[in-house]
Motif scaffolding. Structure first.
Motif, PDB file in Angstrom:
ATOM      1  N   THR A  89       0.838  -1.199   0.000  1.00 47.45           N
ATOM      2  CA  THR A  89       0.000   0.000   0.000  1.00 47.45           C
ATOM      3  C   THR A  89       0.868   1.243   0.000  1.00 47.45           C
ATOM      4  OG1 THR A  89      -1.734  -1.165   1.219  1.00 47.45           O
ATOM      5  CG2 THR A  89      -1.816   1.237   1.234  1.00 47.45           C
ATOM      6  N   LEU A  90       1.956   1.218   0.752  1.00 50.27           N
ATOM      7  CA  LEU A  90       2.848   2.361   0.835  1.00 50.27           C
ATOM      8  C   LEU A  90       3.753   2.474  -0.385  1.00 50.27           C
ATOM      9  CD1 LEU A  90       3.976   2.085   4.560  1.00 50.27           C
ATOM     10  CD2 LEU A  90       2.037   3.343   3.627  1.00 50.27           C
ATOM     11  N   SER A  91       4.261   1.350  -0.848  1.00 51.39           N
ATOM     12  CA  SER A  91       5.249   1.381  -1.919  1.00 51.39           C
ATOM     13  C   SER A  91       4.634   1.619  -3.288  1.00 51.39           C
ATOM     14  CB  SER A  91       6.035   0.062  -1.945  1.00 51.39           C
ATOM     15  OG  SER A  91       5.195  -1.007  -2.356  1.00 51.39           O
ATOM     16  N   GLY A  92       3.348   1.328  -3.439  1.00 49.97           N
ATOM     17  CA  GLY A  92       2.713   1.453  -4.743  1.00 49.97           C
ATOM     18  C   GLY A  92       2.866   0.217  -5.600  1.00 49.97           C
ATOM     19  N   ARG A  93       3.459  -0.845  -5.052  1.00 47.19           N
ATOM     20  CA  ARG A  93       3.589  -2.092  -5.806  1.00 47.19           C
ATOM     21  C   ARG A  93       2.232  -2.776  -5.934  1.00 47.19           C
ATOM     22  NH1 ARG A  93       8.841  -4.906  -2.878  1.00 47.19           N
ATOM     23  NH2 ARG A  93      10.355  -3.231  -3.262  1.00 47.19           N
ATOM     24  N   GLY A  94       2.204  -3.814  -6.771  1.00 53.77           N
ATOM     25  CA  GLY A  94       0.966  -4.542  -6.976  1.00 53.77           C
ATOM     26  C   GLY A  94       0.523  -5.289  -5.732  1.00 53.77           C
ATOM     27  N   ALA A  95      -0.799  -5.430  -5.598  1.00 52.23           N
ATOM     28  CA  ALA A  95      -1.369  -6.126  -4.447  1.00 52.23           C
ATOM     29  C   ALA A  95      -0.967  -7.597  -4.456  1.00 52.23           C
ATOM     30  CB  ALA A  95      -2.884  -6.008  -4.455  1.00 52.23           C
ATOM     31  N   ILE A  96      -0.696  -8.119  -3.260  1.00 52.45           N
ATOM     32  CA  ILE A  96      -0.309  -9.525  -3.124  1.00 52.45           C
ATOM     33  C   ILE A  96      -1.526 -10.424  -3.035  1.00 52.45           C
ATOM     34  CG2 ILE A  96       0.773 -11.176  -1.534  1.00 52.45           C
ATOM     35  CD1 ILE A  96       2.852  -9.054  -0.912  1.00 52.45           C
ATOM     36  N   ALA A  97      -2.550  -9.955  -2.327  1.00 49.99           N
ATOM     37  CA  ALA A  97      -3.728 -10.789  -2.064  1.00 49.99           C
ATOM     38  C   ALA A  97      -4.974 -10.164  -2.671  1.00 49.99           C
ATOM     39  CB  ALA A  97      -3.915 -10.963  -0.554  1.00 49.99           C
ATOM     40  N   MET A  98      -5.998 -10.979  -2.775  1.00 49.66           N
ATOM     41  CA  MET A  98      -7.315 -10.497  -3.162  1.00 49.66           C
ATOM     42  C   MET A  98      -8.063 -10.058  -1.902  1.00 49.66           C
ATOM     43  SD  MET A  98     -10.527 -12.693  -4.690  1.00 49.66           S
ATOM     44  CE  MET A  98      -9.739 -13.045  -6.257  1.00 49.66           C
ATOM     45  N   ILE A  99      -8.725  -8.906  -1.962  1.00 49.66           N
ATOM     46  CA  ILE A  99      -9.577  -8.445  -0.869  1.00 49.66           C
ATOM     47  C   ILE A  99     -11.019  -8.494  -1.363  1.00 49.66           C
ATOM     48  CG2 ILE A  99     -10.140  -6.566   0.717  1.00 49.66           C
ATOM     49  CD1 ILE A  99      -7.403  -7.735   1.217  1.00 49.66           C
ATOM     50  N   ARG A 100     -11.850  -9.220  -0.655  1.00 50.15           N
ATOM     51  CA  ARG A 100     -13.261  -9.278  -1.049  1.00 50.15           C
ATOM     52  C   ARG A 100     -14.140  -9.299   0.197  1.00 50.15           C
ATOM     53  NH1 ARG A 100     -12.988 -15.342  -3.604  1.00 50.15           N
ATOM     54  NH2 ARG A 100     -12.933 -16.518  -1.651  1.00 50.15           N
ATOM     55  N   ALA A 101     -15.401  -8.988  -0.020  1.00 50.37           N
ATOM     56  CA  ALA A 101     -16.361  -8.939   1.079  1.00 50.37           C
ATOM     57  C   ALA A 101     -16.854 -10.347   1.392  1.00 50.37           C
ATOM     58  CB  ALA A 101     -17.532  -8.038   0.731  1.00 50.37           C
ATOM     59  N   GLN A 102     -16.713 -10.717   2.654  1.00 47.60           N
ATOM     60  CA  GLN A 102     -17.242 -12.004   3.102  1.00 47.60           C
ATOM     61  C   GLN A 102     -18.714 -11.875   3.477  1.00 47.60           C
ATOM     62  OE1 GLN A 102     -16.242 -14.189   7.035  1.00 47.60           O
ATOM     63  NE2 GLN A 102     -14.612 -14.832   5.623  1.00 47.60           N
ATOM     64  N   GLN A 103     -19.088 -10.662   3.942  1.00 44.66           N
ATOM     65  CA  GLN A 103     -20.469 -10.379   4.326  1.00 44.66           C
ATOM     66  C   GLN A 103     -20.850  -8.995   3.812  1.00 44.66           C
ATOM     67  OE1 GLN A 103     -20.705 -10.500   8.588  1.00 44.66           O
ATOM     68  NE2 GLN A 103     -19.935 -12.600   8.763  1.00 44.66           N
ATOM     69  N   ASP A 104     -22.141  -8.718   3.746  1.00 48.62           N
ATOM     70  CA  ASP A 104     -22.612  -7.371   3.465  1.00 48.62           C
ATOM     71  C   ASP A 104     -22.137  -6.439   4.577  1.00 48.62           C
ATOM     72  OD1 ASP A 104     -25.906  -8.186   2.080  1.00 48.62           O
ATOM     73  OD2 ASP A 104     -23.884  -8.556   1.373  1.00 48.62           O
ATOM     74  N   GLY A 105     -21.845  -5.208   4.232  1.00 50.83           N
ATOM     75  CA  GLY A 105     -21.423  -4.287   5.280  1.00 50.83           C
ATOM     76  C   GLY A 105     -21.097  -2.914   4.750  1.00 50.83           C
ATOM     77  N   GLU A 106     -20.558  -2.077   5.638  1.00 51.52           N
ATOM     78  CA  GLU A 106     -20.154  -0.714   5.323  1.00 51.52           C
ATOM     79  C   GLU A 106     -18.657  -0.573   5.598  1.00 51.52           C
ATOM     80  OE1 GLU A 106     -23.906   0.286   4.147  1.00 51.52           O
ATOM     81  OE2 GLU A 106     -22.134   1.579   4.043  1.00 51.52           O
ATOM     82  N   ILE A 107     -17.953   0.103   4.703  1.00 45.06           N
ATOM     83  CA  ILE A 107     -16.514   0.274   4.859  1.00 45.06           C
ATOM     84  C   ILE A 107     -16.140   1.717   4.524  1.00 45.06           C
ATOM     85  CG2 ILE A 107     -15.981  -2.129   4.325  1.00 45.06           C
ATOM     86  CD1 ILE A 107     -15.187  -1.228   1.509  1.00 45.06           C
ATOM     87  N   ILE A 108     -14.957   2.117   4.953  1.00 44.52           N
ATOM     88  CA  ILE A 108     -14.367   3.393   4.561  1.00 44.52           C
ATOM     89  C   ILE A 108     -13.192   3.084   3.647  1.00 44.52           C
ATOM     90  CG2 ILE A 108     -13.281   5.521   5.328  1.00 44.52           C
ATOM     91  CD1 ILE A 108     -16.160   5.246   6.244  1.00 44.52           C
ATOM     92  N   GLU A 109     -13.187   3.658   2.445  1.00 45.67           N
ATOM     93  CA  GLU A 109     -12.076   3.478   1.507  1.00 45.67           C
ATOM     94  C   GLU A 109     -11.166   4.701   1.563  1.00 45.67           C
ATOM     95  OE1 GLU A 109     -11.345   3.200  -3.307  1.00 45.67           O
ATOM     96  OE2 GLU A 109     -13.037   2.107  -2.435  1.00 45.67           O
TER      97      GLU A 109
END
Length: 778
Positions: A89-109
Motif C-alpha cells: 500500500t505504501l510502496s505502490g507495488r501490486g497487491a499480493i492478495a485479493m480483498i473481497r467482502a465475506q459479508q454485506d457491510g459498510e466500509i471506509i475506503e
C-alpha cells in the motif's frame, strides 16, 4: 473453495498485527476517505492491482485470500474496526492478495495517497499503520505467503540469485525445492515446464518466467514504477542506498521533483544487514523496517507551494445556458463517488433562463448509484434527490417547488412544470437539491445552478449595455495534512488570522464557476453587470473589491426598485452573502496598472461557528478587450412591475407584536426550531392565511450564526438585534447573529403560494439535522 479458518500466525502480537481501531481513530481516518457499501462476494482488490487503497471495516467482514491454481487460501478476515493493507500500500507495488467482502457491510475506503499523508503527518495513526504493515509483511515472509512462487534447486546459483533479489526487496514468495518437495512434479507438469528449464518464477498464478533476469522479475511483481520519459526532473539520483535516500529526502523537502533510481533494492547494505545478534523474525522485522522507510521515501512527493501570482489563474469559465424544456440528470463521479448534475453530457450545471409569465419545465433523471460511497448526516447516503427553486414565488405543490413529497430514488425521474407569474421579480435565483438528510452532502458536491429571470433592465436600464457575468460560488474541500491542500490555501491567500473565537483549521475554500481564483476580464473603466450566488452549504461570502465599490441593483433576486421605484441602486463597499444569498451589482474596471481582486472578507460566525477566513475569490484582468454586442444582456419587452407598500401599513406592522416567533436552538449535536426537531412525517408547525403582510421574529439562542430561509416568499428585514436595520432590505435568506434576533415583514400576499412549504436554517448540515419546520399556506 476458501479454507474455513485463516492461516495461523507465527507471531504472538496479534493485537499489533491486526489492531482494532478506536472510534476516535476511525473518525480521523474517515476525514481522509469516503464510505461505501459492499455485498458478500464483492471483489475490492485483485492481485496485481496498483495504487491500492486500504479499507476500514465499519460493519460486516472483509477477507484477504490468495488465489492460486483454482484454490483460494484464506489469509485473514477483517472485522469491524480493523483495516486492510500492508507494505505494498505504501510502496505502490501490486497487491499480493485479493480483498473481497465475506459479508454485506459498510466500509471506509482511503486512497493510497491519503494513506501516505497520514503516515507522514499523524503520529498516532502512523505508528499503528506502519507497525501493522511491517509485521504483516514479516508474517507473509515467515510463512512464504505471497503472489510469487519460485521453483528451483538449492544447488542452483540462479535460484539463489532470485531468492536474494526477492528477499532484499521484501517480496513474500513461496519456495518449492526441486530436491525435497513431493508436489513439484505435478506443479511443473501443470505449468508445462521441464526440470531443465528451472528456476521458474510464477507471478500471481498466471505469468510463468523461465530463469528470469532481475529486471523481468521486477516487472512481473510490479517493482518498477512507470516513468514519464517526457518529464523534466529537478533532480535524478542513481542508487537508493543510504546516501541516495538521504539526498532524495533532502531534495524533496526543498520542493524539488526528485526521481530515485535503483538497480537492485532500496536501502543498499542497510537493507540487507542487521546488527542484531538474534536472527529469524527479529532480523526480518529490522530489515523490513529499513526497507519500508526506503519505499515510503522513494514514493514520497512533496508538493511545492503553488507559485500562481495575481492574474495568473484561468479565465472565468462561462457556463452553458438553457431554456425550457430540458433534461437534467443526477449522476455520480465514477472515481470519487461524489454527486453532480449532468446536462447535455457534461457535468456542469447550466444556467436556466426564463421570463415572468413563462414556465420552467425540467425532466429530472436520477442516474446516481443505488449504493452511495458517501456519508450523510445519519449514515451512508441513499442517493435520493429532488429540486428546489430557491427564491422563486411559485407554488409549493407538485409538479412545482415541492420538496416534501416529490423525491426520486436511483433509477427514477421527476417532471417539473414551474409556472412563473407575470409579476415574478426578475433577477438571480438558483436551484439545488433538497432531500432532507442528504441536502448538505449534495450541495457540498456541487449539485446547484443559477436561474436568471430576465427583465431586470426594466428597473435599471443601463445594465442592458453591459457585459453580464454570472458567478456561482461553491466549495473545494481541504484535507488536514494533505500536501495538495496547502497550495490551495496559498493560492487564495487564505488569512492565517481568525476574526472570531473559533480555533479550527479551515476545511474549505471558495471556487468560482468551478475553478480556484480565476481571472475576470474587465477593461479599465468598463462597467459590467455581475450576478453572484453563494451556493455553498455553509460558507459565508462577505464580498469586497480591493478598490472601488459595487453598485447593487438587486439582493436575493429582488430588484431594489421593486418595492420602491425611487430606490434603483445603492452603493456598497462590501456585501455579506450567507449561504444561498445573491447579489446583482454593477462593477467598474479599475484604472490601468492597478491590481484589484474580488475577496471574501473574514466573517465571525460565533464561538461555536466554523472558520470563515478572508480569501481571494478572483482577480480582475485589465487585458480584456471591448465586449461584442451579442454578449450583452437580453432585452425584455415587458413593462416593469412595482409593488410598493404604504408607509402606514409598514409602520403598523413594525410597531406590532410578532404574530409568530422562530427560535433556533442546539443541544447534543441536534438542531431545533421552537424546541422541535424536524421529521418528514411532521404536520405543519403553523398555518397562515395568504393575502396579508405578517410580522415575524427570528431568535437565535445559540452561539453561532444561523441564516434563516423560507420557501416561496421574500421578507423585509427591518430590525436587527432590537435596533432598526441600517439598510432595510427584501431578502429570502437572512443572517441571525448568535444570541440575536431579526424582525421581518413576511409577504404572504401572493395567492399562488398555497400549500405545504418549509422554513429552516440554511446551514444545510443544520437543516439535515433537524433545524427545519413545515408551514401551511391557505
Amino acid at each position: 473453495m476458501v479454507e474455513p479458518t485463516p492461516i495461523p500466525l507465527t507471531a504472538s502480537r496479534v493485537e499489533q498485527i491486526f489492531p482494532i481501531l478506536s472510534a476516535a481513530q476511525i473518525k480521523r481516518l474517515v476525514a481522509h476517505g469516503y464510505a461505501r457499501s459492499v455485498h458478500a462476494g464483492d471483489i475490492l482488490i485483485t492481485p496485481g492491482d496498483r495504487e491500492i487503497p486500504i479499507y476500514v471495516v465499519i460493519s460486516g467482514v472483509l477477507e484477504a485470500v490468495r488465489p492460486s491454481f483454482g484454490q483460494d487460501t484464506l489469509i485473514r478476515a477483517f472485522g469491524p474496526g480493523q483495516f486492510t493493507g500492508e507494505l505494498n500500500t505504501l510502496s505502490g507495488r501490486g497487491a499480493i492478495a485479493m480483498i473481497r467482502a465475506q459479508q454485506d457491510g459498510e466500509i471506509i475506503e482511503i486512497a493510497r495517497d491519503k494513506v501516505l499523508v497520514m503516515v507522514q503527518a499523524d503520529a498516532e495513526l502512523s505508528e499503528i499503520l506502519m507497525r501493522a504493515f511491517i509485521l504483516r509483511r514479516a508474517e507473509l515472509l515467515a510463512q512464504g505467503i505471497g503472489d510469487v512462487t519460485l521453483v528451483g534447486s538449492s544447488y542452483s546459483a540462479e535460484t539463489l540469485r532470485i531468492k536474494e533479489f526477492l528477499t532484499r526487496n521484501g517480496q513474500p514468495y513461496t519456495y518449492i525445492n526441486l530436491e525435497h518437495d513431493p508436489a513439484v512434479q505435478n506443479l511443473l507438469k501443470h505449468c508445462h515446464v521441464s526440470v531443465e528449464e528451472t528456476p521458474v518464477v510464477i507471478c500471481r498464478g498466471e505469468t510463468i518466467l523461465l530463469n528470469p533476469t532481475n529486471r523481468e522479475i521486477a516487472g512481473c511483481i510490479g517493482l518498477n514504477e512507470a516513468i514519464d520519459e517526457t518529464s523534466v526532473r529537478d533532480l535524478v539520483i542513481v542508487g537508493a542506498g543510504p546516501s541516495g535516500l538521504a539526498a532524495a529526502v533532502y531534495g524533496a523537502s526543498e520542493g524539488l521533483d526528485v526521481l530515485l533510481l535503483e538497480a537492485y533494492s532500496p536501502g543498499g547494505q542497510a537493507g540487507s544487514s542487521s546488527r542484531s545478534k538474534s536472527l529469524g523474525a527479529a532480523r526480518t522485522i529490522a530489515r523490513q523496517a529499513i526497507v519500508t522507510l526506503s519505499l515510503v521515501v522513494s514514493s514520497l512527493v512533496v508538493y511545492a507551494q503553488d507559485g500562481t501570482q495575481f492574474g495568473k489563474g484561468v479565465p472565468l469559465p462561462e457556463m452553458p445556458e438553457v431554456k425550457s424544456p430540458f433534461t437534467l440528470s443526477a449522476v455520480n463521479d465514477p472515481d470519487t463517488g461524489k454527486s453532480s448534475f449532468s446536462y447535455a453530457g457534461n457535468e456542469v450545471a447550466p444556467v436556466v433562463r426564463a421570463t415572468p409569465g413563462s414556465q420552467i419545465e425540467i425532466e429530472y433523471l436520477n442516474r446516481m448509484a443505488v449504493h452511495s460511497r458517501e456519508l450523510c448526516v445519519d449514515g451512508p447516503c441513499v442517493n435520493m434527490t429532488n429540486l428546489h427553486f430557491h427564491g422563486l414565488h411559485v407554488s409549493p405543490n407538485a409538479p412545482e417547488d415541492d420538496v416534501i413529497s416529490m423525491m426520486s430514488m436511483p433509477g427514477q425521474s421527476l417532471h417539473y412544470l414551474v409556472d412563473l407569474s407575470n409579476d415574478q421579480p426578475p433577477g438571480l435565483y438558483w436551484y439545488h437539491t433538497h432531500p432532507h438528510g442528504e441536502s448538505y452532502q449534495q450541495s457540498l458536491d456541487g449539485m446547484s445552478g443559477a436561474i436568471v429571470i430576465d427583465g431586470i433592465e426594466r428597473y435599471v436600464p443601463e445594465v442592458l449595455s453591459m457585459k453580464e457575468r454570472i458567478l456561482v460560488l461553491r466549495d473545494a474541500e481541504l484535507i488536514t495534512y494533505d500536501p495538495e491542500s496547502a497550495p490551495l490555501l496559498n493560492r487564495v491567500e487564505m488569512s492565517k488570522i481568525s476574526c472570531g473565537a473559533e480555533n479550527e483549521i479551515p476545511e474549505r475554500i471558495f471556487t468560482v464557476n468551478g475553478v480556484v481564483r480565476p481571472r475576470i476580464g474587465i477593461a479599465p473603466g468598463e462597467k459590467q453587470f455581475w450576478r453572484i450566488v453563494n451556493a455553498s452549504p455553509d460558507l459565508y461570502a462577505d464580498l469586497a473589491l480591493d478598490s472601488g465599490s459595487m453598485t447593487v441593483v438587486a439582493l436575493d433576486g429582488m430588484p431594489l426598485a421593486y418595492h420602491d421605484p425611487n430606490h434603483r441602486t445603492e452603493t456598497f463597499q462590501h456585501v455579506l452573502l450567507p449561504p444561498a444569498g445573491r447579489v446583482e451589482a454593477i462593477v467598474t474596471g479599475p484604472r490601468a496598472g492597478t491590481r484589484v481582486s474580488l475577496r471574501s472578507l473574514c466573517v465571525n460566525t460565533g464561538p461555536d461557528g466554523d472558520p470563515n477566513r478572508e480569501m481571494v475569490l478572483a482577480d480582475l484582468d485589465e487585458t480584456s478587450q471591448s465586449i461584442p454586442q451579442q454578449e450583452m444582456l437580453p432585452r425584455s419587452n415587458q413593462q416593469a412591475v412595482y409593488k410598493p407598500i404604504a408607509s402606514s401599513t409598514l409602520n403598523a406592522l413594525e410597531a406590532s407584536d410578532p404574530q409568530f416567533t422562530v427560535k433556533f436552538t442546539e443541544a447534543d449535536h441536534s438542531f431545533y426550531i421552537n424546541d422541535k426537531k424536524y421529521s418528514p412525517s411532521d404536520g405543519p408547525m403553523l398555518t397562515v392565511k395568504t393575502g396579508n403582510y405578517v410580522h415575524w421574529r427570528v431568535v437565535n439562542n445559540t452561539h453561532e450564526i444561523h441564516p434563516f430561509h423560507i420557501h416561496q416568499v421574500h421578507f423585509l428585514v427591518y430590525r436587527e438585534d432590537g435596533s432598526q436595520a441600517q439598510r432595510p432590505a427584501w431578502l429570502d435568506t437572512v443572517n441571525v447573529n448568535p444570541g440575536g434576533s431579526v424582525d421581518l415583514v413576511m409577504d404572504f400576499t401572493d395567492p399562488i403560494i398555497r400549500g405545504m412549504s418549509l422554513f429552516h436554517c440554511h446551514l444545510l448540515k443544520h437543516e439535515d439535522k433537524g433545524m427545519m419546520a413545515k408551514i401551511m399556506f391557505e
